[in-house]
Enzyme design. Sequence first.
Site, PDB file in Angstrom:
ATOM      1  N   GLU A  87       0.933  -1.157  -0.229  1.00 42.18           N
ATOM      2  CA  GLU A  87       0.015  -0.134   0.042  1.00 42.18           C
ATOM      3  C   GLU A  87       0.849   1.261   0.091  1.00 42.18           C
ATOM      4  O   GLU A  87       0.637   2.000  -0.936  1.00 42.18           O
ATOM      5  CB  GLU A  87      -1.013   0.107   1.205  1.00 42.18           C
ATOM      6  N   TYR A 169      -6.871   5.865   4.823  1.00 38.85           N
ATOM      7  CA  TYR A 169      -6.913   4.842   3.963  1.00 38.85           C
ATOM      8  C   TYR A 169      -5.899   3.522   4.099  1.00 38.85           C
ATOM      9  O   TYR A 169      -6.543   2.733   3.795  1.00 38.85           O
ATOM     10  CB  TYR A 169      -6.499   5.553   2.583  1.00 38.85           C
ATOM     11  N   ASP A 187      -9.887   5.445  -2.077  1.00 39.12           N
ATOM     12  CA  ASP A 187      -8.487   6.183  -2.425  1.00 39.12           C
ATOM     13  C   ASP A 187      -9.148   6.617  -3.930  1.00 39.12           C
ATOM     14  O   ASP A 187     -10.385   6.747  -4.000  1.00 39.12           O
ATOM     15  CB  ASP A 187      -7.513   4.986  -2.820  1.00 39.12           C
ATOM     16  N   CYS A 241     -13.100   1.520 -15.043  1.00 36.57           N
ATOM     17  CA  CYS A 241     -13.588   2.752 -14.754  1.00 36.57           C
ATOM     18  C   CYS A 241     -12.605   4.017 -14.500  1.00 36.57           C
ATOM     19  O   CYS A 241     -12.295   4.511 -13.613  1.00 36.57           O
ATOM     20  CB  CYS A 241     -14.488   2.721 -13.521  1.00 36.57           C
ATOM     21  N   CYS A 248     -17.521   1.590 -20.100  1.00 32.11           N
ATOM     22  CA  CYS A 248     -18.797   1.373 -19.547  1.00 32.11           C
ATOM     23  C   CYS A 248     -19.339   0.125 -19.995  1.00 32.11           C
ATOM     24  O   CYS A 248     -20.064  -0.658 -19.177  1.00 32.11           O
ATOM     25  CB  CYS A 248     -19.747   2.442 -19.731  1.00 32.11           C
ATOM     26  N   CYS A 251     -18.260  -2.949 -17.914  1.00 32.77           N
ATOM     27  CA  CYS A 251     -18.501  -2.580 -16.485  1.00 32.77           C
ATOM     28  C   CYS A 251     -19.249  -3.615 -15.880  1.00 32.77           C
ATOM     29  O   CYS A 251     -20.395  -3.555 -16.181  1.00 32.77           O
ATOM     30  CB  CYS A 251     -18.767  -1.254 -16.151  1.00 32.77           C
ATOM     31  N   CYS A 257     -24.971   2.654 -12.433  1.00 32.36           N
ATOM     32  CA  CYS A 257     -24.266   3.753 -12.864  1.00 32.36           C
ATOM     33  C   CYS A 257     -25.131   5.081 -13.039  1.00 32.36           C
ATOM     34  O   CYS A 257     -25.709   5.001 -14.160  1.00 32.36           O
ATOM     35  CB  CYS A 257     -23.038   3.499 -13.762  1.00 32.36           C
TER      36      CYS A 257
END
Length: 456
Positions: A87, A169, A187, A241, A248, A251, A257
């Site tokens: 991370e 985070y 994030d 995305c 899209c 997705c 959405c």
Amino acid sequence: MEAGVEKKRVISPKSKKRGRRNREIPRKEVPLSDDIEDISFSKDETLQIRASLFEWYDENQRDLPWRRISSGFDERDKRGYAVWVSEVMLQQTRVSTVIDYFKRWMNKWPTLHHLAQASLEEVNEMWAGLGYYRRVRFLLQGAKEVVEEGGSFPETVSELRKIKGIGEYTAGAIASIAFNKAVPAVDGNVVRVISRLKAISANPKDAATVKSFWKLAGQLVDPCRPGDFNQALMELGATLCSLSNPRCAACPISAQCHALSLSRQNESVHVSDYPTKVVKAKQRHEFSAVSVVEILDCQEMTGPQSSSKYILVKRPDEGLLAGLWEFPSILLEKEADLASRRKAIDNFLQSSFNLNLKESTRIVSREDIGECVHVFSHIRLKMYVELLVLHPKGNRSIDYKNLDKESITWKYVDGKNLGSMGLTSGVRKVYTMVQKHKQTEQATIPERRRKTAVRR
């Protein structure tokens, strides 16, 4: 957090002050959603999003080394440590870049206890090239703190937040991915996905908006597979995305959405309008004169057959690039001509090294190599580079006896080893310039000799 916006930006609920420095970019009108504090996911929406996202993630997740660490009970501390390292590395860095760094890191320091025994210089060298070196200083400091407190890896967000360098985070990512805690991890990827799911037009840097993103992410987290869900949401933002060209059609949660729905109703609206773009803070322009000091036949180091050495200076332990090594350099107040730069460098070498170019050494050559620009997140640094080749007079080493060693730390580095050192990307740019210059000069020597012979 593999998430990696391919350049990942962590959003913290404590970013109120930072948010005030950002302004919205003027843009075409986009239908505004309701008051952001009133937005939420219904139970049906949540269940549909979880199911669709898990189905997609289980089939398409990227094979990343930190995901291979066992999550068994006996491996929990190792898993927590591996997620933490990944991370920290992924903040502001591309996933593809991090993979090899992560593997090398875990080979050298496979556990938190191994890392706690390392020095700052060792971790800086391993980190060289990843940038944002403050991250690795905090990582080392945090590891030492955990070991000093008994060595058991914290598992909850509240306990993780007490460790140096771990923000909201990172704490959420470690707690959910390594320890299966049902907490969100927000994030830049997650902000982008949620802002499109709910068509949120509010400034994503505003403190109230950031708080709402965390609330919405918390509603979505799956209680049985929180780590996988957070990774899936981030993975979606990092792959499908994306910021400017969302895919899209591929997705898995496009049916939920709202931004996509609006774009189908109004051709002036695009999914990429969300989240609202903000103007980045202006970069500060700085200038420095860099002197790559090469000393021929530096006998004090390895004897009469030694190759040339380079002087490296250690930066202060606080501030930009703290504790890292670089060629002797000095910041300039503004752009400067060659004479001004050389005067500044001469004064620096005299005051810092007691190196008087006229009295204690003979200048073999001094050449202006050129200039290069190195960009930090908030600074655009133009570096004027020279190659200064010295030979000690009378076959003596350069005298540094009067050097104030408390004010500056330096060392000689053999030219054969310099290229393999863990140099920062800025220092490596300078060294590459010097090497190319030398190769060009070397290639012209036979031609010069031929022309000289013809004239004779």
